[in-house]
Design a protein around this motif. Structure first.
Motif, short mmCIF file in Angstrom:
data_model
loop_
_atom_site.label_atom_id
_atom_site.label_comp_id
_atom_site.label_asym_id
_atom_site.label_seq_id
_atom_site.Cartn_x
_atom_site.Cartn_y
_atom_site.Cartn_z
N TYR A 142 0.72 -0.97 -0.32
CA TYR A 142 0.05 0.19 -0.07
C TYR A 142 1.06 1.32 -0.02
CZ TYR A 142 -4.01 -2.63 0.73
OH TYR A 142 -5.41 -3.33 0.46
N ALA A 143 1.79 1.26 0.59
CA ALA A 143 2.68 2.29 0.79
C ALA A 143 3.40 2.58 -0.58
CB ALA A 143 3.91 2.16 1.83
N LEU A 144 4.05 1.69 -1.28
CA LEU A 144 4.83 1.69 -2.21
C LEU A 144 4.22 1.88 -3.48
CD1 LEU A 144 7.87 -0.50 -1.31
CD2 LEU A 144 7.61 1.98 -1.06
N ALA A 145 2.96 1.09 -3.87
CA ALA A 145 2.39 1.15 -4.87
C ALA A 145 1.00 1.17 -4.70
CB ALA A 145 2.57 -0.02 -5.85
N PRO A 146 0.24 2.10 -4.42
CA PRO A 146 -1.13 2.31 -3.83
C PRO A 146 -1.95 2.23 -5.32
CG PRO A 146 -0.13 4.43 -3.40
CD PRO A 146 0.73 3.22 -3.70
N SER A 147 -1.43 2.59 -6.46
CA SER A 147 -2.57 2.55 -7.68
C SER A 147 -2.19 1.30 -8.01
CB SER A 147 -1.72 3.60 -8.77
OG SER A 147 -0.48 3.27 -8.91
N LEU A 148 -1.32 0.50 -7.94
CA LEU A 148 -1.06 -0.86 -8.26
C LEU A 148 -2.07 -1.80 -7.60
CD1 LEU A 148 0.17 -3.03 -10.21
CD2 LEU A 148 1.82 -3.36 -8.31
N VAL A 149 -2.41 -1.38 -6.37
CA VAL A 149 -3.16 -2.36 -5.51
C VAL A 149 -4.58 -1.95 -5.73
CG1 VAL A 149 -4.19 -2.40 -2.93
CG2 VAL A 149 -1.52 -2.10 -3.44
#
Length: 65
Positions: free
Chosen positions: A20-27
């Motif tokens: 969630y911290a490094l890739a929120p859009s990917l999540v």
């Protein structure tokens, strides 16, 4: 035994938090893709995750001796 459970829970939370911290859009993209899968496929993925997790726990136990 309870120490191991807390360790496992902590590691899961770290990995989840990193996602969630490094890739929120990917999540968000992943969640949208999961919504499009039929329920039986999501259930199968969940069961595969459980089996994989159990295999890793077993392997860690074997390696710890």
């Amino acid at each position: 035994m309870i120490e191991t459970a807390f360790l496992a829970l902590g590691l899961v939370l770290i990995v989840e938090g990193l996602a969630y911290a490094l890739a929120p859009s990917l999540v968000e993209t992943l969640l949208a893709a999961l919504r499009e899968l039929p329920e039986p496929a999501r259930r199968t993925l969940g069961l595969l995750a459980i089996v994989s997790g159990l295999a890793f726990v077993w392997l860690a136990n074997v390696l710890a001796g």
